[in-house]
Design a protein around this motif. Sequence first.
Motif: not given
Lengths: 263, 206
Positions: A139-141, A144
Amino acid sequence: MSLSMPRSLTLFMLVVGCGWILWQIQRTKSGGPLPKIRKIAAIEAIPEVIGRAVEMGRPVHFTSGVGKIDDEFAPQTIAATEILSHISKLCADYDAEIVTTVAPALVLPIQEDAMRAGYTMAGKPENFSPDQIRFASETQMAYASAAVGFITREKAAANIMIGAFYGETMLIAEAGVHAGAVQIMGTVRMYQLMFMAVVADYLLIGEEMFAAGAYIAQDRVRLGAVKGQDHIKVALIAILVVAFLGAVAGNTLILDLLKKYGN
Amino acid sequence: MQSKQVPVIVVFCIATLMLLDYFFPGSPLKPAAAEVLRWSLILSAVAMTLGAVNLVRINAKKILRRQHDWYNSVLMFVGLALFTAVGVYGGGPNYPLYARMFQTILASFSQAFWGVVLFFIVSAAYRGFVVRNWQATIILVSAIVIMLGQVPVGDVLIPGVGKVAVWLRDVPNLAGQRGIIIGAAVGAITQQLRVMLGLERAQFGG
């Protein structure tokens, strides 16, 4: 079995292009002249950046973004993995700590192997720990936030982001700025390249990422491939210039062909 | 046959199959190509297990050794256990409680993080626009023109700035972008050719 016109044109260009590149690789392998690759500042800076990390007693952080190995971003991920291997070797040489944050799970074993290869090349395979490569999340966030968390908590001295990035670029890069890290970045994605241009200390723009492997290794196969791809680039530019001049002179044949079959 | 040659042969066969499937859409190779794509999904699932093992190992060590901010790792385990339990019990991501948890916890945090990006872009732009040399001056002037061109008041303050902004975006900017894209595309094709023929081994551990 069918082959539509646009695809047949693409196939023809691909076969001719690949044939030319292979011929250049073969020529270079069999002792032909080597191309001269200009200095790539981002690659030249890596030893200095790692040396700084050792002096500061802080880690080096590497991440290749959300690009996978089985999608259109695979070339960028493979280029990043090649550079990671080089960085790992230098970190092993200098006894610097390097930590890699990974987003796509498929990239985890590949980059772990690349890091291990780097330590092995430096003659210190025992210094490599699998804990130095950390899977965060696909999942991208979430990925990050893991990268931001590491850079902020451990006060990374260097933040190296090379690969395919999306909207998380600025989050991770700004964490690097606030931690006082020297930032080396590179991508082919245009939307992120402009952000990287304002936050990176050193930047690999587009094809420089793919040439970096040849620049580092200086082996005849890779240098031959760079030579071949440069010839193709020149040929493509020549086609564009001829199409442009033709259009100015009132002949739009090449331009029309490019518009019709260029996609 | 050396062990390093096996992956090269596998890569060559699969890449050739996928290329033929792309260029000859009606060929009898279609089912084989679809099957290979299904395998890639299975491989992704196996890799996800490796990722989960990596995540658990690193965070468990952090807790056991009471490393800096170890309580974050406890939270990770709570989240992992909670989502796994509800997902398995409900039979997948469409289970109402799971979907609600996803929306209220993960999606909310993600959106909050996206919100922060705006402020980071502003602070990065501020640093980027500091006039240090002539290149930075060009960036600054271009940015001011583009920004003025985007707002209605721009044309009132400086007549014609909107047209200049459109020209900047569509001509020099687009030309530069296309130059980078052409170079990168040729570079990517060359690299994939090396991968296909086993001349590039970064993906096999160097």
